[in-house]
Write a protein that holds these residues in place. Structure first.
Motif, short mmCIF file in Angstrom:
data_model
loop_
_atom_site.label_atom_id
_atom_site.label_comp_id
_atom_site.label_asym_id
_atom_site.label_seq_id
_atom_site.Cartn_x
_atom_site.Cartn_y
_atom_site.Cartn_z
N GLU A 191 0.82 -1.22 0.00
CA GLU A 191 0.00 0.00 0.00
C GLU A 191 0.85 1.27 0.00
O GLU A 191 0.47 2.29 -0.58
CB GLU A 191 -0.91 -0.02 1.23
CG GLU A 191 -1.79 1.20 1.39
CD GLU A 191 -2.58 1.18 2.69
OE1 GLU A 191 -3.65 1.81 2.76
OE2 GLU A 191 -2.10 0.52 3.66
N HIS A 194 4.46 3.90 -3.55
CA HIS A 194 3.76 4.86 -4.41
C HIS A 194 4.45 5.07 -5.76
O HIS A 194 4.03 5.93 -6.54
CB HIS A 194 3.64 6.20 -3.70
CG HIS A 194 2.89 6.13 -2.40
ND1 HIS A 194 1.62 5.64 -2.30
CD2 HIS A 194 3.28 6.46 -1.13
CE1 HIS A 194 1.22 5.69 -1.04
NE2 HIS A 194 2.21 6.18 -0.31
N THR A 195 5.52 4.32 -6.02
CA THR A 195 6.24 4.52 -7.28
C THR A 195 6.14 3.29 -8.17
O THR A 195 5.29 3.22 -9.07
CB THR A 195 7.70 4.89 -7.01
OG1 THR A 195 8.28 3.90 -6.13
CG2 THR A 195 7.80 6.25 -6.35
N ARG A 198 2.65 1.32 -8.40
CA ARG A 198 1.62 1.94 -9.23
C ARG A 198 1.95 1.81 -10.71
O ARG A 198 1.08 1.52 -11.54
CB ARG A 198 1.47 3.41 -8.85
CG ARG A 198 0.85 3.63 -7.48
CD ARG A 198 0.67 5.12 -7.20
NE ARG A 198 0.04 5.35 -5.90
CZ ARG A 198 -0.23 6.55 -5.42
NH1 ARG A 198 0.09 7.63 -6.11
NH2 ARG A 198 -0.80 6.67 -4.23
#
Length: 242
Positions: A191, A194-195, A198
């Motif tokens: 979770e 974020h890099t 995604r």
């Protein structure tokens, strides 16, 4: 006993001790790392031109035909899966599990052959052939995507399942290439990643036969941050493969 006899006895005992210490011990079996009450972990090198170090767990009771091959990320090696308990857990559930050190990592020497996609595919094919791995489920975190994804694109018919964990190299392939792969796939990510998570998820969603698992409060190496959740997701996927 006289002092002279006592001295001779002491000297004799000292000589025996020195000989005992100096004698070589029994030869070590490099293929056997350790043996626990329920699990045996074997280590060795594949027989191909590019010698690849691997760790393998022998199933306690062969209950599944699926065989799991675990790759690793840039900061890790096959030892990671042993420390995490993944190898032992898979064995206890009746799966054969093999973790390998990619070239230049762990105990595997660097290899010029893996500088190309074709070379990396050939290396994985050679390792699977040398280790006689069939019905393969390939687990691929991070850096190992540069091996697993070209293998998936070219040799997906050899795979029973695919478990990418925020792998690299997803941008190297078009949507149509992903859509052509029918291999059952479990996409896992953390979770808090974020890099790469995604970016890879955006491409991997084009695989037609996939499910997605998000590990809460976990970063890029989500299997390390939330090993219990990771293991539950992996086992659920393996247990329900057709």
């Amino acid at each position: 006993m006289s002092r002279h006899q006592a001295a001779l006895l002491g000297l004799g005992l000292l000589l025996i001790f020195l000989l005992y210490v100096g004698l070589p011990g029994p030869p070590k079996q490099s293929s056997l790392l350790w043996r626990g009450p329920n699990v045996t972990v074997l280590t060795g090198l594949t027989r191909g031109n590019s010698k690849i170090f691997y760790r393998e767990v022998l199933p306690i009771q062969q209950a599944h035909r699926v065989e799991v091959v675990l790759l690793h990320g840039k900061a890790f090696s096959s030892h990671t899966w042993e420390q995490l308990g993944t190898l032992q857990l898979l064995s206890e559930r009746g799966y054969r599990a093999v973790a390998i050190d990619l070239p230049g990592f762990g105990n595997s020497a660097p290899s010029k052959e893996v500088s190309t996609e074709a070379g990396r595919v050939e290396l994985l094919e050679t390792v699977l052939r040398d280790l006689k791995v069939q019905n393969t489920v390939l687990v691929s975190p991070s850096l190992s995507g540069s091996y697993a994804l070209p293998f998936l694109m070219r040799s997906h018919h050899q795979l029973r399942g695919f478990v990418p964990i925020a792998p690299t190299s997803t941008r190297n392939y078009a949507q149509e290439q992903f859509q052509a792969v029918k291999t059952p796939t479990l996409i896992l990510y953390g979770e808090l990643d974020h890099t790469l998570a995604r970016e890879s998820l955006q491409q991997l969603r084009h695989l037609p036969n996939h499910s997605v698992g998000k590990l809460h409060n976990a970063g890029h190496a989500c299997y390390l941050h939330k090993p219990e959740a990771f293991h539950l997701a992996l086992l659920a996927f393996l247990d329900h493969l057709p």
